[in-house]
Write a protein that holds these residues in place. Structure first.
Motif, PDB file in Angstrom:
ATOM      1  N   GLU A  53      79.050 -41.734  71.342  1.00  0.00           N
ATOM      2  CA  GLU A  53      78.227 -41.754  72.553  1.00  0.00           C
ATOM      3  C   GLU A  53      76.766 -42.091  72.273  1.00  0.00           C
ATOM      4  OE1 GLU A  53      78.628 -38.476  75.193  1.00  0.00           O
ATOM      5  OE2 GLU A  53      80.796 -38.338  74.877  1.00  0.00           O
ATOM      6  N   GLY A  54      76.378 -42.212  71.005  1.00  0.00           N
ATOM      7  CA  GLY A  54      74.995 -42.484  70.654  1.00  0.00           C
ATOM      8  C   GLY A  54      74.638 -43.945  70.788  1.00  0.00           C
ATOM      9  N   LEU A  55      74.898 -44.493  71.961  1.00  0.00           N
ATOM     10  CA  LEU A  55      74.596 -45.902  72.251  1.00  0.00           C
ATOM     11  C   LEU A  55      73.605 -45.965  73.405  1.00  0.00           C
ATOM     12  CD1 LEU A  55      78.274 -47.134  72.026  1.00  0.00           C
ATOM     13  CD2 LEU A  55      76.425 -47.769  70.460  1.00  0.00           C
ATOM     14  N   PRO A  56      72.666 -46.911  73.343  1.00  0.00           N
ATOM     15  CA  PRO A  56      71.643 -46.959  74.390  1.00  0.00           C
ATOM     16  C   PRO A  56      72.203 -47.229  75.784  1.00  0.00           C
ATOM     17  CG  PRO A  56      71.432 -48.830  72.899  1.00  0.00           C
ATOM     18  CD  PRO A  56      72.465 -47.918  72.318  1.00  0.00           C
ATOM     19  N   TRP A  57      73.383 -47.780  75.889  1.00  0.00           N
ATOM     20  CA  TRP A  57      73.968 -48.029  77.203  1.00  0.00           C
ATOM     21  C   TRP A  57      74.911 -46.899  77.641  1.00  0.00           C
ATOM     22  CZ3 TRP A  57      74.349 -51.367  73.063  1.00  0.00           C
ATOM     23  CH2 TRP A  57      75.558 -51.378  72.362  1.00  0.00           C
ATOM     24  N   ILE A  58      75.064 -45.859  76.767  1.00  0.00           N
ATOM     25  CA  ILE A  58      75.888 -44.696  77.132  1.00  0.00           C
ATOM     26  C   ILE A  58      75.040 -43.426  77.202  1.00  0.00           C
ATOM     27  CG2 ILE A  58      77.805 -43.188  76.426  1.00  0.00           C
ATOM     28  CD1 ILE A  58      79.182 -45.636  75.245  1.00  0.00           C
ATOM     29  N   ASN A  59      74.314 -43.116  76.114  1.00  0.00           N
ATOM     30  CA  ASN A  59      73.530 -41.887  76.062  1.00  0.00           C
ATOM     31  C   ASN A  59      72.210 -42.183  75.351  1.00  0.00           C
ATOM     32  OD1 ASN A  59      72.426 -39.342  75.491  1.00  0.00           O
ATOM     33  ND2 ASN A  59      74.434 -38.390  75.263  1.00  0.00           N
ATOM     34  N   LYS A  60      71.221 -42.601  76.109  1.00  0.00           N
ATOM     35  CA  LYS A  60      69.927 -43.013  75.560  1.00  0.00           C
ATOM     36  C   LYS A  60      69.244 -41.901  74.764  1.00  0.00           C
ATOM     37  CE  LYS A  60      69.094 -46.239  79.379  1.00  0.00           C
ATOM     38  NZ  LYS A  60      69.294 -47.513  78.748  1.00  0.00           N
ATOM     39  N   LYS A  61      69.318 -40.686  75.265  1.00  0.00           N
ATOM     40  CA  LYS A  61      68.659 -39.554  74.593  1.00  0.00           C
ATOM     41  C   LYS A  61      69.289 -39.297  73.223  1.00  0.00           C
ATOM     42  CE  LYS A  61      67.193 -34.782  75.415  1.00  0.00           C
ATOM     43  NZ  LYS A  61      67.866 -33.929  74.464  1.00  0.00           N
ATOM     44  N   PHE A  62      70.606 -39.277  73.155  1.00  0.00           N
ATOM     45  CA  PHE A  62      71.297 -39.060  71.885  1.00  0.00           C
ATOM     46  C   PHE A  62      71.016 -40.214  70.918  1.00  0.00           C
ATOM     47  CE2 PHE A  62      75.552 -38.896  69.507  1.00  0.00           C
ATOM     48  CZ  PHE A  62      75.082 -37.969  68.589  1.00  0.00           C
ATOM     49  N   PHE A  63      71.024 -41.429  71.440  1.00  0.00           N
ATOM     50  CA  PHE A  63      70.693 -42.602  70.621  1.00  0.00           C
ATOM     51  C   PHE A  63      69.290 -42.443  70.020  1.00  0.00           C
ATOM     52  CE2 PHE A  63      68.730 -46.929  70.566  1.00  0.00           C
ATOM     53  CZ  PHE A  63      69.432 -47.439  69.492  1.00  0.00           C
ATOM     54  N   ALA A  64      68.329 -42.014  70.836  1.00  0.00           N
ATOM     55  CA  ALA A  64      66.955 -41.821  70.361  1.00  0.00           C
ATOM     56  C   ALA A  64      66.890 -40.735  69.291  1.00  0.00           C
ATOM     57  CB  ALA A  64      66.034 -41.483  71.527  1.00  0.00           C
ATOM     58  N   GLU A  65      67.644 -39.666  69.475  1.00  0.00           N
ATOM     59  CA  GLU A  65      67.666 -38.593  68.476  1.00  0.00           C
ATOM     60  C   GLU A  65      68.207 -39.104  67.139  1.00  0.00           C
ATOM     61  OE1 GLU A  65      69.983 -35.648  70.504  1.00  0.00           O
ATOM     62  OE2 GLU A  65      68.300 -35.022  71.770  1.00  0.00           O
ATOM     63  N   LEU A  66      69.272 -39.895  67.202  1.00  0.00           N
ATOM     64  CA  LEU A  66      69.837 -40.478  65.980  1.00  0.00           C
ATOM     65  C   LEU A  66      68.827 -41.417  65.309  1.00  0.00           C
ATOM     66  CD1 LEU A  66      73.479 -41.279  67.185  1.00  0.00           C
ATOM     67  CD2 LEU A  66      72.774 -39.449  65.605  1.00  0.00           C
ATOM     68  N   MET A  67      68.135 -42.229  66.106  1.00  0.00           N
ATOM     69  CA  MET A  67      67.127 -43.147  65.557  1.00  0.00           C
ATOM     70  C   MET A  67      65.991 -42.372  64.893  1.00  0.00           C
ATOM     71  SD  MET A  67      66.468 -46.529  67.874  1.00  0.00           S
ATOM     72  CE  MET A  67      65.529 -45.631  69.077  1.00  0.00           C
ATOM     73  N   PHE A  68      65.521 -41.339  65.584  1.00  0.00           N
ATOM     74  CA  PHE A  68      64.401 -40.564  65.056  1.00  0.00           C
ATOM     75  C   PHE A  68      64.776 -39.919  63.723  1.00  0.00           C
ATOM     76  CE2 PHE A  68      61.445 -36.999  64.766  1.00  0.00           C
ATOM     77  CZ  PHE A  68      60.249 -37.645  65.035  1.00  0.00           C
ATOM     78  N   GLU A  69      65.933 -39.285  63.692  1.00  0.00           N
ATOM     79  CA  GLU A  69      66.410 -38.632  62.471  1.00  0.00           C
ATOM     80  C   GLU A  69      66.516 -39.643  61.316  1.00  0.00           C
ATOM     81  OE1 GLU A  69      70.683 -37.023  61.167  1.00  0.00           O
ATOM     82  OE2 GLU A  69      69.823 -35.883  62.834  1.00  0.00           O
ATOM     83  N   ALA A  70      67.075 -40.799  61.594  1.00  0.00           N
ATOM     84  CA  ALA A  70      67.221 -41.838  60.567  1.00  0.00           C
ATOM     85  C   ALA A  70      65.859 -42.352  60.113  1.00  0.00           C
ATOM     86  CB  ALA A  70      68.081 -42.981  61.104  1.00  0.00           C
ATOM     87  N   SER A  71      64.935 -42.534  61.044  1.00  0.00           N
ATOM     88  CA  SER A  71      63.598 -43.027  60.698  1.00  0.00           C
ATOM     89  C   SER A  71      62.845 -42.039  59.822  1.00  0.00           C
ATOM     90  CB  SER A  71      62.795 -43.315  61.974  1.00  0.00           C
ATOM     91  OG  SER A  71      63.363 -44.372  62.693  1.00  0.00           O
ATOM     92  N   VAL A  72      62.990 -40.756  60.110  1.00  0.00           N
ATOM     93  CA  VAL A  72      62.336 -39.732  59.297  1.00  0.00           C
ATOM     94  C   VAL A  72      62.902 -39.751  57.872  1.00  0.00           C
ATOM     95  CG1 VAL A  72      62.070 -37.224  58.989  1.00  0.00           C
ATOM     96  CG2 VAL A  72      61.643 -38.268  61.232  1.00  0.00           C
ATOM     97  N   LYS A  73      64.209 -39.832  57.734  1.00  0.00           N
ATOM     98  CA  LYS A  73      64.834 -39.895  56.402  1.00  0.00           C
ATOM     99  C   LYS A  73      64.350 -41.123  55.629  1.00  0.00           C
ATOM    100  CE  LYS A  73      69.092 -37.390  57.390  1.00  0.00           C
ATOM    101  NZ  LYS A  73      70.538 -37.480  57.585  1.00  0.00           N
ATOM    102  N   THR A  74      64.318 -42.257  56.315  1.00  0.00           N
ATOM    103  CA  THR A  74      63.880 -43.492  55.666  1.00  0.00           C
ATOM    104  C   THR A  74      62.417 -43.394  55.247  1.00  0.00           C
ATOM    105  OG1 THR A  74      65.460 -44.749  56.999  1.00  0.00           O
ATOM    106  CG2 THR A  74      63.694 -45.992  55.970  1.00  0.00           C
ATOM    107  N   TYR A  75      61.588 -42.807  56.113  1.00  0.00           N
ATOM    108  CA  TYR A  75      60.171 -42.626  55.790  1.00  0.00           C
ATOM    109  C   TYR A  75      60.037 -41.832  54.487  1.00  0.00           C
ATOM    110  CZ  TYR A  75      55.323 -41.090  56.070  1.00  0.00           C
ATOM    111  OH  TYR A  75      54.007 -40.833  55.782  1.00  0.00           O
TER     112      TYR A  75
END
Length: 187
Positions: A53-75
């Motif tokens: 469900e973590g897709l921008p066309w299904i659940n934008k909030k969950f998608f954003a949470e996944l992106m944020f978490e991944a970006s922090v790890k990458t940082y």
């Protein structure tokens, strides 16, 4: 290329979808620089494969949470990189904040605090919307109008966090990369 300190080696290349970020990152990689691909595309592919469900066309909030978490790890991973040459990111942590704002989704305070603490080089490169090269694909479903809105939102978000937003001109890929490298050398 001059050497720089820890977070000062971390450069963001951002903008709306379809503006040429990935192409520039690929060219920088071909020239020996460390590059970090966009987490959003990887997350979309993973979520499609998982029927998630973590897709921008299904659940934008969950998608954003996944992106944020991944970006922090990458940082964290790139911040710890001992090579002091510039590292180029296809989007950064603040892009998730911009995305939430664009989608009118409340931004959690913890997310804002983390974004304020995890600082990149204060000079970020932004690619303006460029209709001649804009294309949709299986992961990029935004309209041209949404691409323009995303660009505007990213400018506003990075300025709010006191970054110097440097617009990369609409020129050939080799010239765009040279513009970025010349700008870094002259900072």
């Amino acid at each position: 290329m001059k050497n720089i300190d820890a977070n000062q080696k971390l450069y963001i290349i951002t903008g709306g979808p379809g503006a040429g970020k990935t192409t520039i990152l690929n060219e920088l990689s071909n020239n020996g620089f460390t590059t970090v691909p966009e987490d959003g595309r990887r997350i979309i592919k993973e979520q499609i494969d998982l029927d998630g469900e973590g897709l921008p066309w299904i659940n934008k909030k969950f998608f954003a949470e996944l992106m944020f978490e991944a970006s922090v790890k990458t940082y964290h991973k790139m911040y710890a990189n001992t090579d002091m040459k510039p590292i180029f990111f296809d989007r950064g942590i603040l892009d998730t904040i911009g995305y939430l704002k664009l989608e009118n989704i409340p931004i959690p305070k913890e997310m804002e605090l983390i974004a304020g603490e995890m600082v990149y080089n204060k000079n970020i490169f932004i690619l303006p919307p460029w209709k001649d090269i804009y294309e949709n694909d299986s992961e990029r479903k935004q309209t041209w109008e949404e691409a323009v809105q995303t660009f505007d939102c990213m400018v506003e978000t990075y300025l709010k966090y006191e970054y110097n937003v440097i617009e990369v001109p609409k020129i050939s890929i080799v010239e765009r990369v040279q513009f970025i490298l010349d700008t870094i050398n002259n900072l």
